[in-house]
Structures are given as structure tokens and as C-alpha cells.
Design a protein around this motif. Sequence first.
Motif, short mmCIF file in Angstrom:
data_model
loop_
_atom_site.label_atom_id
_atom_site.label_comp_id
_atom_site.label_asym_id
_atom_site.label_seq_id
_atom_site.Cartn_x
_atom_site.Cartn_y
_atom_site.Cartn_z
N THR A 1 26.69 38.25 50.77
CA THR A 1 26.27 38.82 49.48
C THR A 1 27.34 39.80 49.00
O THR A 1 27.80 39.76 47.86
CB THR A 1 24.91 39.54 49.64
N GLN A 2 27.75 40.69 49.90
CA GLN A 2 28.74 41.70 49.52
C GLN A 2 30.08 41.05 49.17
O GLN A 2 30.73 41.44 48.19
CB GLN A 2 28.91 42.72 50.65
N ALA A 3 30.48 40.05 49.96
CA ALA A 3 31.76 39.39 49.66
C ALA A 3 31.72 38.79 48.26
O ALA A 3 32.69 38.91 47.49
CB ALA A 3 32.02 38.28 50.69
N GLY A 4 30.61 38.17 47.91
CA GLY A 4 30.50 37.56 46.58
C GLY A 4 30.49 38.61 45.48
O GLY A 4 31.14 38.45 44.44
N LEU A 5 29.75 39.70 45.71
CA LEU A 5 29.68 40.75 44.68
C LEU A 5 31.06 41.38 44.48
O LEU A 5 31.51 41.59 43.34
CB LEU A 5 28.66 41.82 45.08
N VAL A 6 31.74 41.67 45.58
CA VAL A 6 33.07 42.31 45.47
C VAL A 6 34.05 41.33 44.82
O VAL A 6 34.80 41.69 43.90
CB VAL A 6 33.58 42.77 46.86
N ALA A 7 34.01 40.07 45.26
CA ALA A 7 34.93 39.07 44.68
C ALA A 7 34.65 38.92 43.18
O ALA A 7 35.58 38.86 42.37
CB ALA A 7 34.78 37.73 45.38
N GLY A 8 33.37 38.90 42.81
CA GLY A 8 33.01 38.77 41.39
C GLY A 8 33.55 39.94 40.58
O GLY A 8 34.13 39.76 39.51
N CYS A 9 33.36 41.15 41.10
CA CYS A 9 33.86 42.34 40.38
C CYS A 9 35.38 42.30 40.27
O CYS A 9 35.95 42.61 39.22
CB CYS A 9 33.44 43.62 41.11
N ARG A 10 36.04 41.89 41.34
CA ARG A 10 37.52 41.83 41.30
C ARG A 10 37.99 40.77 40.31
O ARG A 10 38.91 41.01 39.53
CB ARG A 10 38.07 41.54 42.70
N LEU A 11 37.36 39.60 40.34
CA LEU A 11 37.79 38.53 39.43
C LEU A 11 37.57 38.91 37.98
O LEU A 11 38.36 38.56 37.10
CB LEU A 11 37.02 37.23 39.75
N LEU A 12 36.47 39.64 37.72
CA LEU A 12 36.17 40.02 36.33
C LEU A 12 36.86 41.32 35.93
O LEU A 12 36.73 41.78 34.80
CB LEU A 12 34.65 40.16 36.15
N GLY A 13 37.57 41.92 36.89
CA GLY A 13 38.30 43.17 36.58
C GLY A 13 37.38 44.33 36.25
O GLY A 13 37.71 45.18 35.43
N LEU B 1 45.74 35.34 47.52
CA LEU B 1 44.86 36.36 48.12
C LEU B 1 45.08 37.73 47.47
O LEU B 1 44.16 38.52 47.33
CB LEU B 1 45.06 36.42 49.63
N GLU B 2 46.33 37.98 47.04
CA GLU B 2 46.65 39.24 46.35
C GLU B 2 45.72 39.50 45.17
O GLU B 2 45.21 40.59 44.96
CB GLU B 2 48.09 39.18 45.82
N THR B 3 45.49 38.42 44.40
CA THR B 3 44.64 38.53 43.18
C THR B 3 43.24 38.98 43.57
O THR B 3 42.60 39.72 42.84
CB THR B 3 44.52 37.13 42.52
N LEU B 4 42.78 38.52 44.73
CA LEU B 4 41.40 38.85 45.14
C LEU B 4 41.36 40.08 46.05
O LEU B 4 40.32 40.41 46.59
CB LEU B 4 40.78 37.65 45.85
N SER B 5 42.48 40.74 46.24
CA SER B 5 42.49 41.91 47.12
C SER B 5 42.47 43.22 46.34
O SER B 5 42.31 44.29 46.91
CB SER B 5 43.73 41.92 48.01
N ARG B 6 42.67 43.11 45.03
CA ARG B 6 42.76 44.32 44.21
C ARG B 6 41.43 44.62 43.53
O ARG B 6 40.71 43.70 43.15
CB ARG B 6 43.83 44.14 43.13
N GLY B 7 41.15 45.91 43.33
CA GLY B 7 39.96 46.30 42.56
C GLY B 7 38.88 46.86 43.46
O GLY B 7 39.18 47.57 44.43
N THR B 8 37.65 46.52 43.14
CA THR B 8 36.48 47.05 43.86
C THR B 8 36.69 47.05 45.38
O THR B 8 37.06 46.03 45.97
CB THR B 8 35.25 46.19 43.51
N ALA B 9 36.45 48.22 45.99
CA ALA B 9 36.64 48.36 47.44
C ALA B 9 35.46 47.75 48.21
O ALA B 9 34.40 47.50 47.62
CB ALA B 9 36.77 49.84 47.79
N ILE B 10 35.69 47.51 49.50
CA ILE B 10 34.59 47.02 50.36
C ILE B 10 33.99 48.25 51.03
O ILE B 10 34.51 48.75 52.03
CB ILE B 10 35.12 46.02 51.42
N GLU B 11 32.92 48.76 50.45
CA GLU B 11 32.29 49.98 50.98
C GLU B 11 31.04 49.60 51.74
O GLU B 11 30.12 48.99 51.17
CB GLU B 11 31.82 50.88 49.82
#
Length: 326
Positions: A196-208, A244-254
Motif C-alpha cells: 500500500t505504501q509503495a503504491g501511495l509513494v510511487a503515485g505521489c512521486r509520479l504525479l509530482g 528508477l531515478e524518476t521514481l526515487s525523487r519526491g515523497t519520502a518513505i516515512e
Amino acid sequence: MTPAALREMVARFPSLPFVAAPTIVEPMPALRTLLGGGPGLFIKRDDAIPFGFGGNKVRKLALVAAQAVAEGADTLVTAGGIQSNHARATASAAAKLGLRAVLVANGDAPSRFTANALLDRLLGADVVYVATREDRAPMILTVCERLRAENRRPFAIPIGASTPLGALGFALAVAELVDQMPAPHVIVHSTSSGGTQAGLVAGCRLLGLHTRVVGISADDSSASLQRQVRAIISGVADLLDLDLETLSRGTAIEVDDRFVGGGYGIPTDASQEAIELAARTEAIFLDPTYTAKAMAGLIAYVRQQKFKDHQTVVFWHTGGQVALFA
Ligand SMILES: Cc1ncc(COP(=O)(O)O)c(C=O)c1O
């Protein structure tokens, strides 16, 4: 990228219409008042997904079970605790799709079948009992081998359907949320197998988005869950053919593991208070193992003034309320 572009990118993966999206987002004004004010509190009601008593697993299984169908599977095989929400959601998917389900459950066969264990029975799933959590993954393999020897076509689903494909269901869910309201400052949710968290973080990162995603652990340490979430996100990048760089930036994994208390499924004073406060202020039912601890985290953060008054915080209700009847 826009929500529409994210949807288009994911559209190449088959998906089953289990979610009846969008799930409702609503404010929690009475809970906010009871807590003495603070940020705007909202709740995303994945507990109210109608399919199979709902919850976060339905979003993941919409994609994962679709892959099983595409591969010609005749049996879904997965694992969890005796009261696993994921196992119940998988058994629901199997029933709806005309497939068999084999659930590997750690613990003794219950003397009375209640809550999720009762639903698994009603859904016609076969249950194989193993002694410990560590025995589950090997038993999934053994069950699959056994079924193949009988000329059946099993499809193994890892614990929690927390695969990159399953996580994509939650990346899509972020697109769903931002179509419903301005991107919140913070999302708080329960985290355990990390999908769940991976998807939420990935979604936030992809949408900036500038949204924080705070996973409140139901069992494991912050460090191990962060690793797990990072690994799933890296799998999401592979699936989407993204750098992977594109998906590594933005929302942190907290990940916050301070609300686990005595361990997985063991109530704490704060989780019991959370169950009562959510029910008495907003008529929201939380489950003792996951969402109550996540809500305990949210309540503590508000009381400790960790958020600003102008901020919006979405509590993502991941379901599990069936467990109240265990
Ligand atoms: C009700 C509920 N909330 C949250 C979670 C945690 O989700 P995830 O396993 O994707 O981290 C689970 C998973 O078991 C669950 O059943």
C-alpha cells in the motif's frame, strides 16, 4: 505527469472491476473538534469498497487476480494469519472469478469460525494450516507443486499481494484521490507488507505531489519496512519501464513503528482509544490490528501539534473492520 497520464500508463495491465472507484473521501469534523482543532482531517473510505467486505487488498487484487486470469490460472494460492484480510479478499476474488482458493494460514484451525475465517469458509476456500509465519511462504510453494502434479494451474500471490503489480493499484488510487480533492499535505495509513505504501509513494512521486505519506507500522521495524517499500517501488519502475531515478525523487518513505506496542495484533491503550473515538465521533469502524494503530498514530500527531492548522491530512482507511467480529 497528470492523473490521466498515470491511468493511461497503467492501462496496459489488465484489471478487474472490483473497486467501484472512487471510494468516498469525507471530512472528520467531529474527530477534529474532539482533538481540539488542528489540521483539516479527512478519511478515504477504502473500508467501504463493496467487494468482498472491501479494504486495501481489493485494489491490489484487481490487478494481481487479473494477471492470474490472463495466465489461465484455475486456483489462487496465498497466505496470511487465520484472520487475514488479504486471504479473505483473495478468496472473494477467486469465488467471483470461478476459481478455487487455497489459503495457507499460520496457527491452529479455530474451534469456532468467526470474522475472516468464517467468510473464508463461506467463500469455499480450502485452508492449509502451518505452525509459524515463517512456514507460510514455503508452504505456498509446496501447495502449488502439489496442485501442478494434479494438473491444476495454481497462481501464487505473495503475502498481502504486495508485489509491484499490486502496488500499482495504490498508485492509481492517488490519481483517484487528487481527482476528488486538492492533494493533501499528508496521508496517514497502516503499513505492514509495504504494498500500500509503495503504491501511495510511487503515485505521489509520479504525479509530482508535495504530499507526505506516513505509514504507521502494524508489526515490523521502520528500517525493515522502509527497505521493503523501496524494493517494491523499484519493481514498479521496472514494470512501468521507468528509470528508477524518476521514481526515487519526491515523497519520502516515512514509516513510524512507535505505535506497534506489544506486537502484531496486540492492542494498545492508544489503539483501543482510537477505535472508540473514531466510532463515537464519526461512526467509523477501525480494526484492532491495522487501522486502529494507524489512527492512534494520527491522533498522537495531532495532539503533539505535528501538523499546522492550515494543512489537510487524509487518513486512508485500509479496511479490516471484519476483524472486530473475531
Ligand atoms: C486492514 C489492513 N490495513 C493495512 C494493511 C497493510 O497493508 P500492506 O500490507 O499493503 O502494507 C493490511 C494488510 O495486511 C490490512 O489488512
